[in-house]
Design a protein around this motif. Structure first.
Motif, PDB file in Angstrom:
ATOM      1  N   PRO A 223     -30.205   8.953  58.909  1.00 45.90           N
ATOM      2  CA  PRO A 223     -29.116   8.450  58.062  1.00 45.90           C
ATOM      3  C   PRO A 223     -29.528   7.184  57.314  1.00 45.90           C
ATOM      4  N   VAL A 224     -29.207   7.137  56.039  1.00 40.32           N
ATOM      5  CA  VAL A 224     -29.460   5.938  55.230  1.00 40.32           C
ATOM      6  C   VAL A 224     -28.174   5.547  54.516  1.00 40.32           C
ATOM      7  N   THR A 225     -28.092   4.284  54.130  1.00 40.89           N
ATOM      8  CA  THR A 225     -26.918   3.765  53.420  1.00 40.89           C
ATOM      9  C   THR A 225     -27.324   3.359  52.018  1.00 40.89           C
ATOM     10  N   LEU A 226     -26.635   3.948  51.041  1.00 39.40           N
ATOM     11  CA  LEU A 226     -26.883   3.614  49.644  1.00 39.40           C
ATOM     12  C   LEU A 226     -25.801   2.672  49.141  1.00 39.40           C
ATOM     13  N   THR A 227     -26.237   1.625  48.449  1.00 38.09           N
ATOM     14  CA  THR A 227     -25.301   0.741  47.755  1.00 38.09           C
ATOM     15  C   THR A 227     -25.523   0.931  46.269  1.00 38.09           C
ATOM     16  N   VAL A 228     -24.481   1.394  45.565  1.00 37.81           N
ATOM     17  CA  VAL A 228     -24.629   1.699  44.147  1.00 37.81           C
ATOM     18  C   VAL A 228     -23.567   0.965  43.336  1.00 37.81           C
ATOM     19  N   GLU A 229     -23.906   0.773  42.062  1.00 38.70           N
ATOM     20  CA  GLU A 229     -22.949   0.181  41.125  1.00 38.70           C
ATOM     21  C   GLU A 229     -22.501   1.262  40.154  1.00 38.70           C
ATOM     22  N   ARG A 230     -21.156   1.418  40.054  1.00 38.19           N
ATOM     23  CA  ARG A 230     -20.588   2.443  39.184  1.00 38.19           C
ATOM     24  C   ARG A 230     -19.438   1.845  38.389  1.00 38.19           C
ATOM     25  N   GLU A 231     -19.624   1.795  37.080  1.00 42.46           N
ATOM     26  CA  GLU A 231     -18.604   1.241  36.181  1.00 42.46           C
ATOM     27  C   GLU A 231     -18.170  -0.146  36.633  1.00 42.46           C
ATOM     28  N   GLY A 232     -19.124  -0.969  37.005  1.00 42.49           N
ATOM     29  CA  GLY A 232     -18.864  -2.345  37.374  1.00 42.49           C
ATOM     30  C   GLY A 232     -18.408  -2.560  38.800  1.00 42.49           C
ATOM     31  N   LYS A 233     -18.227  -1.497  39.553  1.00 42.25           N
ATOM     32  CA  LYS A 233     -17.790  -1.616  40.947  1.00 42.25           C
ATOM     33  C   LYS A 233     -18.907  -1.174  41.892  1.00 42.25           C
ATOM     34  N   VAL A 234     -18.960  -1.812  43.057  1.00 44.62           N
ATOM     35  CA  VAL A 234     -19.981  -1.501  44.053  1.00 44.62           C
ATOM     36  C   VAL A 234     -19.418  -0.507  45.068  1.00 44.62           C
ATOM     37  N   HIS A 235     -20.190   0.540  45.355  1.00 43.24           N
ATOM     38  CA  HIS A 235     -19.778   1.556  46.314  1.00 43.24           C
ATOM     39  C   HIS A 235     -20.855   1.719  47.375  1.00 43.24           C
ATOM     40  N   THR A 236     -20.433   2.048  48.580  1.00 52.90           N
ATOM     41  CA  THR A 236     -21.364   2.296  49.687  1.00 52.90           C
ATOM     42  C   THR A 236     -21.267   3.763  50.093  1.00 52.90           C
ATOM     43  N   LEU A 237     -22.419   4.422  50.117  1.00 54.50           N
ATOM     44  CA  LEU A 237     -22.472   5.850  50.433  1.00 54.50           C
ATOM     45  C   LEU A 237     -23.411   6.078  51.612  1.00 54.50           C
ATOM     46  N   ASN A 238     -23.026   6.973  52.491  1.00 54.33           N
ATOM     47  CA  ASN A 238     -23.856   7.311  53.642  1.00 54.33           C
ATOM     48  C   ASN A 238     -24.350   8.760  53.507  1.00 54.33           C
ATOM     49  N   LEU A 239     -25.632   8.957  53.674  1.00 55.67           N
ATOM     50  CA  LEU A 239     -26.202  10.305  53.573  1.00 55.67           C
ATOM     51  C   LEU A 239     -27.487  10.390  54.394  1.00 55.67           C
ATOM     52  N   THR A 240     -27.983  11.605  54.526  1.00 58.58           N
ATOM     53  CA  THR A 240     -29.199  11.837  55.311  1.00 58.58           C
ATOM     54  C   THR A 240     -30.194  12.649  54.488  1.00 58.58           C
ATOM     55  N   PRO A 241     -31.337  12.075  54.106  1.00 55.37           N
ATOM     56  CA  PRO A 241     -32.362  12.848  53.393  1.00 55.37           C
ATOM     57  C   PRO A 241     -32.805  14.033  54.238  1.00 55.37           C
ATOM     58  N   ARG A 242     -33.063  15.146  53.596  1.00 54.73           N
ATOM     59  CA  ARG A 242     -33.491  16.321  54.337  1.00 54.73           C
ATOM     60  C   ARG A 242     -34.769  16.900  53.735  1.00 54.73           C
ATOM     61  N   ILE A 243     -35.473  17.623  54.583  1.00 53.41           N
ATOM     62  CA  ILE A 243     -36.723  18.246  54.144  1.00 53.41           C
ATOM     63  C   ILE A 243     -36.426  19.360  53.155  1.00 53.41           C
ATOM     64  N   ASN A 244     -37.251  19.401  52.098  1.00 53.60           N
ATOM     65  CA  ASN A 244     -37.126  20.472  51.118  1.00 53.60           C
ATOM     66  C   ASN A 244     -38.159  21.548  51.455  1.00 53.60           C
ATOM     67  N   PRO A 245     -37.752  22.684  52.016  1.00 51.55           N
ATOM     68  CA  PRO A 245     -38.714  23.716  52.432  1.00 51.55           C
ATOM     69  C   PRO A 245     -39.577  24.224  51.281  1.00 51.55           C
ATOM     70  N   ALA A 246     -39.067  24.157  50.071  1.00 43.06           N
ATOM     71  CA  ALA A 246     -39.819  24.684  48.925  1.00 43.06           C
ATOM     72  C   ALA A 246     -41.024  23.834  48.570  1.00 43.06           C
ATOM     73  N   SER A 247     -41.093  22.607  49.086  1.00 38.59           N
ATOM     74  CA  SER A 247     -42.211  21.726  48.743  1.00 38.59           C
ATOM     75  C   SER A 247     -43.479  22.094  49.469  1.00 38.59           C
ATOM     76  N   GLY A 248     -43.375  22.779  50.604  1.00 33.99           N
ATOM     77  CA  GLY A 248     -44.554  23.160  51.360  1.00 33.99           C
ATOM     78  C   GLY A 248     -45.079  22.060  52.255  1.00 33.99           C
ATOM     79  N   VAL A 249     -44.526  20.857  52.148  1.00 38.56           N
ATOM     80  CA  VAL A 249     -44.926  19.746  53.003  1.00 38.56           C
ATOM     81  C   VAL A 249     -43.667  19.047  53.503  1.00 38.56           C
ATOM     82  N   ALA A 250     -43.847  18.120  54.451  1.00 42.75           N
ATOM     83  CA  ALA A 250     -42.685  17.430  55.035  1.00 42.75           C
ATOM     84  C   ALA A 250     -42.191  16.342  54.095  1.00 42.75           C
ATOM     85  N   THR A 251     -41.579  16.758  53.011  1.00 45.13           N
ATOM     86  CA  THR A 251     -41.078  15.826  52.007  1.00 45.13           C
ATOM     87  C   THR A 251     -39.559  15.835  52.004  1.00 45.13           C
TER      88      THR A 251
END
Length: 458
Positions: free
Chosen positions: A275-303
């Motif tokens: 899990p990672v936490t993203l802090t982004v600015e959108r239309e002058g306001k700051v938002h905090t988003l939580n998400l989890t990067p996942r492996i892309n099987p199509a890449s052929g490597v652990a990316t």
């Protein structure tokens, strides 16, 4: 990549390279008085045919299978049973020519490929092309970092040889590494201080795996800090599920404040299923988003990925990092010769190291990969496509000079033996060599196609 780009770009490339190679044989044969019967681009069923109106009545053919071509010359050894060559044509038969003439005709094909590469590089240098200054970004704990390099350093020379662009630096680094793994790099820091640092690559297997040679050094192009902005969000991805939107400016990911798209991407790749936490600015306001990067099987490597496309760096950076690399006519030709020689030597050295296992056989590419690169380079721009043609032309020239029966180099090897022993090699020897050559070429083709299919599946 659109097949409407890939297929024409590939056919044009193959058509040019094969025609130039065979024209080398054809032109020298004609100049030396050998009678040419047929000039064919491609094999198999003729799609187009024309017979010249001169006395020789040369047959020009474009055939269905574009993967090669040939020049058929008058030769008594190829005369089928019952055929008879007119006496006035016998002095023009290939097999009756002096040794130096036969060697000149054979070597003319690969030489034509090298000349084409020289002219292409000269043309590109004369026209001018976009180039990046050799600023480097350095991965933590990599060989470059351990040597003392910092992000934003500009590499000015390698082993005393000046570098002016990222491409020049990349090729020179590989060339010098193949000579010795201990390199002396001259650089200029962001503060303008000139420094010299030793880069010790002993034990670093740059080509043990497919591609990624510079990645082994922790070496990437550097750009000045800029805002990381989301260009698009792919559906049904962690980014979409977390509510990330196009035009969001990424201020922070966990504790990292990314100053470039590469820094952000590297951080995501290193946090697969975390899990990672993203802090982004959108239309002058700051938002905090939580998400989890996942492996892309199509890449052929652990990316790992979050499913967001980032906007390219702003155009304002171009003046600092990008420039138009161009030269005058004489210097362009000189650099064309130099670049062709450098690429030829590097190609030959890498082929040699494949035999010792220092270079992975996965680096061998077949027609599918070549077609993909043809499409990619054609879609980028004219000069980039020309550069692709030059590289493949050099590879074709080097490959054909290898002392393998069936290839031009195999014939030259036979001529060398003939010069040493004073008589041509026997028909039996040629027959055995032909079978050996067929086995080698067939094995290489199977390996190349296997690598192509593996890349497609990945």
């Amino acid at each position: 990549m659109n097949l409407l780009i890939i297929i024409p770009a590939f056919l044009v490339a193959i058509g040019i390279l094969v025609t130039v190679h065979e024209f080398g044989h054809f032109w020298v044969a004609r100049k030396l008085g050998v009678k040419v019967l047929r000039f064919s681009v491609g094999f198999g069923k003729p799609l187009w045919r024309r017979v010249s109106k001169d006395a020789d009545q040369i047959e020009y053919v474009v055939a269905a299978l574009p993967f090669g071509g040939y020049v058929k010359m008058l030769d008594e050894r190829e005369c089928e049973e019952g055929c008879e060559i007119p006496k006035h044509d016998l002095p023009r038969a290939f097999n009756r020519q002096k040794l130096w003439k036969r060697a000149a005709i054979v070597v003319a094909g690969p030489m034509a490929n090298f000349i084409l590469a020289i002219l292409i590089y000269a043309m590109v240098n004369l026209i001018g092309q976009d180039a990046m200054r050799p600023y480097v970004d350095v991965v933590k704990d990599s060989p470059m970092a351990l040597a003392g390099f910092q992000p934003g350093d500009e590499i000015t020379a390698i082993n005393g040889i000046a570098t002016t662009s990222w491409e020049d630096m990349r090729m020179l680094l590989i060339d010098e590494y193949l000579k010795s793994p201990q390199l002396l790099l001259s650089a200029k820091t962001q503060e303008g201080t000139a420094v010299q640092r030793e880069l010790n690559l002993m034990g670093v297997a740059m080509f043990k795996e497919e591609a990624g040679a510079l990645d082994k050094l922790g070496l990437n192009p550097w750009l000045p800090p800029y805002d990381v902005v989301v260009h698009a969000v792919l559906p049904d991805t962690p980014a979409a599920q977390a509510g990330l939107q196009a035009n969001d400016k990424i201020l922070q990911i966990d504790t990292l404040k990314p100053t470039s798209g590469r820094a952000f991407i590297e951080y995501v790749k290193q946090h697969a299923d975390q899990p990672v936490t993203l802090t982004v600015e959108r239309e002058g306001k700051v938002h905090t988003l939580n998400l989890t990067p996942r492996i892309n099987p199509a890449s052929g490597v652990a990316t790992a990925t979050i499913g967001a496309q980032l906007a390219p760096p702003p155009a304002s950076l171009r003046e600092q990092v990008y420039f138009t690399q161009s030269y005058g006519l004489v210097e362009s030709l000189g650099r064309g010769v130099e670049k062709t020689w450098q690429m030829s030597v590097v190609t030959l050295k890498l082929m040699g190291r494949m035999l010792t296992g220092e270079v992975s056989l996965n680096n061998i590419s077949g027609p599918v990969t070549i077609a993909q690169y043809a499409g990619v380079t054609a879609s980028i721009g004219f000069t980039v496509y020309l550069g692709f043609l030059a590289i493949v032309s050099i590879s074709l020239g080097v490959l054909n000079l290898l002392p393998i029966p069936m290839l031009d180099g195999g014939h030259l090897f036979y001529y060398l033996l003939e010069w040493i022993k004073g008589s041509p090699v026997s028909a039996e020897t040629e027959a055995v060599g032909f079978r050996v050559g067929m086995a080698i070429i067939g094995g290489l083709m199977v390996l190349a196609l296997y690598n192509d299919i593996t890349r497609l599946l990945n």
